[in-house]
Write a protein that holds these residues in place. Structure first.
Motif, mmCIF file in Angstrom:
data_model
loop_
_atom_site.group_PDB
_atom_site.id
_atom_site.type_symbol
_atom_site.label_atom_id
_atom_site.label_comp_id
_atom_site.label_asym_id
_atom_site.label_seq_id
_atom_site.Cartn_x
_atom_site.Cartn_y
_atom_site.Cartn_z
ATOM 1 N N GLY A 9 -23.097 47.626 -30.254
ATOM 2 C CA GLY A 9 -23.497 46.311 -29.775
ATOM 3 C C GLY A 9 -22.360 45.310 -29.718
ATOM 4 O O GLY A 9 -21.208 45.597 -30.049
ATOM 5 N N ALA A 10 -22.727 44.094 -29.320
ATOM 6 C CA ALA A 10 -21.768 43.044 -28.972
ATOM 7 C C ALA A 10 -20.915 42.535 -30.133
ATOM 8 O O ALA A 10 -19.952 41.818 -29.908
ATOM 9 C CB ALA A 10 -22.511 41.877 -28.331
ATOM 10 N N ASP A 11 -21.247 42.879 -31.367
ATOM 11 C CA ASP A 11 -20.491 42.367 -32.512
ATOM 12 C C ASP A 11 -19.216 43.150 -32.810
ATOM 13 O O ASP A 11 -18.556 42.889 -33.805
ATOM 14 C CB ASP A 11 -21.374 42.367 -33.770
ATOM 15 C CG ASP A 11 -22.490 41.339 -33.683
ATOM 16 O OD1 ASP A 11 -22.346 40.373 -32.906
ATOM 17 O OD2 ASP A 11 -23.492 41.509 -34.386
ATOM 18 N N GLY A 12 -18.860 44.095 -31.979
ATOM 19 C CA GLY A 12 -17.648 44.852 -32.259
ATOM 20 C C GLY A 12 -17.500 46.070 -31.390
ATOM 21 O O GLY A 12 -18.054 46.139 -30.295
ATOM 22 N N MET A 13 -16.779 47.027 -31.918
ATOM 23 C CA MET A 13 -16.476 48.258 -31.189
ATOM 24 C C MET A 13 -16.899 49.487 -31.996
ATOM 25 O O MET A 13 -16.231 50.514 -31.990
ATOM 26 C CB MET A 13 -14.982 48.321 -30.867
ATOM 27 C CG MET A 13 -14.517 47.212 -29.925
ATOM 28 S SD MET A 13 -15.389 47.211 -28.344
ATOM 29 C CE MET A 13 -14.695 48.653 -27.573
ATOM 30 N N GLY A 29 -13.055 50.531 -33.874
ATOM 31 C CA GLY A 29 -11.725 50.125 -33.455
ATOM 32 C C GLY A 29 -11.054 49.243 -34.485
ATOM 33 O O GLY A 29 -11.684 48.745 -35.420
ATOM 34 N N ALA A 30 -9.771 49.038 -34.273
ATOM 35 C CA ALA A 30 -9.009 48.129 -35.118
ATOM 36 C C ALA A 30 -9.406 46.696 -34.798
ATOM 37 O O ALA A 30 -9.835 46.397 -33.676
ATOM 38 C CB ALA A 30 -7.514 48.327 -34.851
ATOM 39 N N PRO A 31 -9.288 45.792 -35.765
ATOM 40 C CA PRO A 31 -9.645 44.394 -35.511
ATOM 41 C C PRO A 31 -8.923 43.797 -34.303
ATOM 42 O O PRO A 31 -9.531 43.040 -33.540
ATOM 43 C CB PRO A 31 -9.257 43.686 -36.812
ATOM 44 C CG PRO A 31 -9.411 44.749 -37.858
ATOM 45 C CD PRO A 31 -8.957 46.013 -37.175
ATOM 46 N N GLU A 32 -7.649 44.159 -34.100
ATOM 47 C CA GLU A 32 -6.934 43.608 -32.954
ATOM 48 C C GLU A 32 -7.463 44.118 -31.620
ATOM 49 O O GLU A 32 -7.168 43.557 -30.571
ATOM 50 C CB GLU A 32 -5.420 43.853 -33.068
ATOM 51 C CG GLU A 32 -5.006 45.299 -33.122
ATOM 52 C CD GLU A 32 -4.954 45.880 -34.529
ATOM 53 O OE1 GLU A 32 -4.391 46.979 -34.665
ATOM 54 O OE2 GLU A 32 -5.476 45.286 -35.491
ATOM 55 N N GLY A 33 -8.281 45.156 -31.651
ATOM 56 C CA GLY A 33 -8.898 45.691 -30.443
ATOM 57 C C GLY A 33 -10.375 45.352 -30.343
ATOM 58 O O GLY A 33 -11.094 45.947 -29.555
ATOM 59 N N GLY A 34 -10.843 44.424 -31.174
ATOM 60 C CA GLY A 34 -12.241 44.013 -31.133
ATOM 61 C C GLY A 34 -13.139 44.743 -32.111
ATOM 62 O O GLY A 34 -14.332 44.481 -32.179
ATOM 63 N N GLY A 35 -12.569 45.665 -32.882
ATOM 64 C CA GLY A 35 -13.368 46.404 -33.853
ATOM 65 C C GLY A 35 -13.440 45.691 -35.186
ATOM 66 O O GLY A 35 -12.847 44.626 -35.394
ATOM 67 N N ASN A 36 -14.168 46.293 -36.104
ATOM 68 C CA ASN A 36 -14.333 45.742 -37.447
ATOM 69 C C ASN A 36 -13.833 46.686 -38.532
ATOM 70 O O ASN A 36 -14.119 46.494 -39.699
ATOM 71 C CB ASN A 36 -15.800 45.385 -37.697
ATOM 72 C CG ASN A 36 -16.246 44.236 -36.823
ATOM 73 O OD1 ASN A 36 -15.673 43.159 -36.868
ATOM 74 N ND2 ASN A 36 -17.256 44.480 -35.994
#
Length: 140
Positions: A9-13, A29-36
């Protein structure tokens, strides 16, 4: 073989994979790529799959040869291309195999057979990456 991947969903990757054999695993994903940073990266999962495939082969070959194997660990280090697609360009497998009275030649043969013949994951990754390996035998 099949699997289904669902986006969290929209809160991450975050992505959840469901395999045809009924198992579930997560990737993020990594935080710099939108992940958590909640789970391994997809490329880490790919590298892990190659290590698992090779370890499976080595254990099976040694067990079929009736060798007293008690442990098998594979450590992988990899380098990726600097530009997209950032494929693996080098992968090194370090096999740490333990057991009682394990013949060095048998362990070397098992690793070589995995590398040359049986490990489908290594064969695919070998199309873009230089694959090397080393072996550490620990006698129990």
């Amino acid at each position: 073989m099949e699997c289904t991947i669902d986006w969290g969903g929209a809160d991450g990757m975050l992505f959840i994979a469901r395999t045809g054999s009924g198992h579930v695993t997560a990737m993020d994903g990594a935080p710099e790529g939108g992940g958590n940073n909640l789970a391994p990266r997809p490329m880490e999962m790919l590298l892990t799959g190659a290590g698992g495939c090779a370890a499976y082969d080595v254990v099976l070959i040694l067990k079929r040869g009736r060798h007293a194997i008690t442990g098998c660990q594979v450590k992988l280090t990899a380098e990726r291309a600097d530009t997209d697609p950032k494929v693996f360009t080098r992968i090194h497998f370090t096999f740490v195999v333990s057991g009682k009275d394990l013949p060095q030649a048998a362990v070397e043969r098992a690793v070589q057979l995995s590398h040359d013949k049986y490990c489908s994951a290594s064969a695919m990754l070998g199309k873009t990456a230089e694959i090397t390996y080393s072996i550490d035998i620990q006698q129990a």
